[in-house]
Write an enzyme that holds these catalytic residues in place. Structure first.
Site, PDB file in Angstrom:
ATOM      1  N   TYR A  45      -2.759   0.171   4.556  1.00 39.53           N
ATOM      2  CA  TYR A  45      -2.750  -0.028   3.756  1.00 39.53           C
ATOM      3  C   TYR A  45      -2.476  -1.589   2.935  1.00 39.53           C
ATOM      4  O   TYR A  45      -2.249  -2.055   3.617  1.00 39.53           O
ATOM      5  CB  TYR A  45      -1.930   1.019   3.119  1.00 39.53           C
ATOM      6  N   SER A  46      -2.533  -1.705   1.891  1.00 37.37           N
ATOM      7  CA  SER A  46      -1.434  -3.409   1.631  1.00 37.37           C
ATOM      8  C   SER A  46      -0.498  -3.163   1.318  1.00 37.37           C
ATOM      9  O   SER A  46       0.082  -3.749   2.310  1.00 37.37           O
ATOM     10  CB  SER A  46      -2.485  -3.268  -0.366  1.00 37.37           C
ATOM     11  N   GLU A  47       0.576  -2.075   1.272  1.00 36.03           N
ATOM     12  CA  GLU A  47       2.086  -1.844   1.824  1.00 36.03           C
ATOM     13  C   GLU A  47       1.922  -0.725   2.486  1.00 36.03           C
ATOM     14  O   GLU A  47       1.359   0.517   1.561  1.00 36.03           O
ATOM     15  CB  GLU A  47       2.751  -2.632   0.231  1.00 36.03           C
ATOM     16  N   THR A  48       3.267  -0.654   2.512  1.00 36.34           N
ATOM     17  CA  THR A  48       3.610   0.518   3.758  1.00 36.34           C
ATOM     18  C   THR A  48       6.017   0.718   3.319  1.00 36.34           C
ATOM     19  O   THR A  48       5.984  -0.302   3.608  1.00 36.34           O
ATOM     20  CB  THR A  48       3.787   1.241   5.269  1.00 36.34           C
ATOM     21  N   HIS A  81       3.643  -0.741  -6.680  1.00 33.57           N
ATOM     22  CA  HIS A  81       3.036   0.538  -6.414  1.00 33.57           C
ATOM     23  C   HIS A  81       3.410   1.185  -5.266  1.00 33.57           C
ATOM     24  O   HIS A  81       3.895   2.199  -5.887  1.00 33.57           O
ATOM     25  CB  HIS A  81       1.488   0.704  -6.166  1.00 33.57           C
TER      26      HIS A  81
END
Length: 287
Positions: A45-48, A81
């Site tokens: 994913y784009s961020e964790t 997000h």
């Protein structure tokens, strides 16, 4: 730790197939930076988001945390997000109310409210924002990497770098069609973004005074495009207010992810007398 231990949520949508997915590790105690990057890369994913104990005195026990964000390539100073997703995950576990996160960008309070139908909605309050001019040669390089002729920009929106926890280059398209036609040079744009210390490029088109459509290339994170970007939404709110494009108090709606097939809705609130920006949205768990 394996990716099986990571919660998966999507933010800014009540549909698991919409919004922006984020990984969440509710207890990252004992994980070093290399381990967190590896988990983020494995998830893709784009961020964790990774939670650990808060600094002493930050807030009420059990409602305050240290929160860090990793893309598949590196740590990110702030991710809206993933903050919204984390707040909703905590509210599902511990109940709605006030939370506070110590992030690399600063302290970010979040309020989670529960609607009559049980839907949880998180509202984060950004760190104090600012904007700065972008050098003509940097702007020219960004447009070349995007393959956007300068004539396709909306002259009402001056290109600027905006910050509300992370830095974003703000560029406005004159038409919805221009925004929809996103096919950029990944490595060229990533190189410029590293030079300017940018997290995303915030591309937008104004539908009305309070409704905007946005897209966020994120090559520095190893991701072609971010489906819903809370940090960029906060930066955009500050930018719009600073340049008189909205009032000093305003409620805005941002549509993002539509062109990717992952539609999401982001709320942006500006309050009179408070320079900070509030960004709100729902989140839901991905099975």
């Amino acid at each position: 730790m394996s990716t099986n231990d990571v919660l998966r949520y999507t933010a800014f949508s009540g549909d698991p197939a919409g919004g922006n997915p984020a990984g969440i590790v509710l207890d990252a105690t004992g994980l070093d930076d290399a381990a967190m990057v590896a988990i983020a890369a494995g998830l893709g994913y784009s961020e964790t988001a990774f939670l650990t104990a808060p600094p002493e005195g930050l807030g009420e026990p059990g409602r305050a945390f240290t929160l860090r964000f990793f893309s598949p390539l590196a740590e990110v100073s702030f991710c809206g997000h993933a903050t919204v997703a984390t707040a909703v995950a905590l509210a599902e576990r511990d109940g709605p109310g006030e939370l506070v996160f110590a992030t690399p960008a600063g302290t970010v309070p979040v309020t989670v409210d529960e609607a009559a139908d049980g839907t949880l909605r998180a509202t984060l309050t950004s760190v104090e924002p600012h904007t700065e001019e972008v050098a003509p040669q940097a702007l020219a390089e960004a447009l070349a990497a995007l393959d956007w002729p300068a004539a396709d920009l909306d002259p009402a929106f001056p290109p600027r770098i905006a910050y509300a926890g992370a830095r974003h280059l703000v560029l406005a398209a004159a038409t919805r069609e221009r925004l929809a036609e996103l096919d950029y040079d990944f490595e060229r744009l990533a190189s410029l973004m590293r030079e300017l210390d940018l997290t995303t490029v915030q591309l937008l088109w104004r539908e009305s005074d309070s409704v905007y459509h946005v897209r966020d290339p994120f090559p520095v994170g190893g991701v072609v495009e971010d489906p819903a970007t809370g940090a960029a939404a906060a930066a955009l709110g500050a930018y719009l207010r600073e340049y008189g494009l909205v009032g000093t108090a305003a409620d805005l709606t941002l549509h993002q992810g539509v062109d990717m097939g992952r539609p999401g809705l982001l709320g942006v609130e500006l309050r009179e007398g408070d320079p900070r920006v509030r960004v709100s949205g729902t989140a839901t768990r991905i099975a």
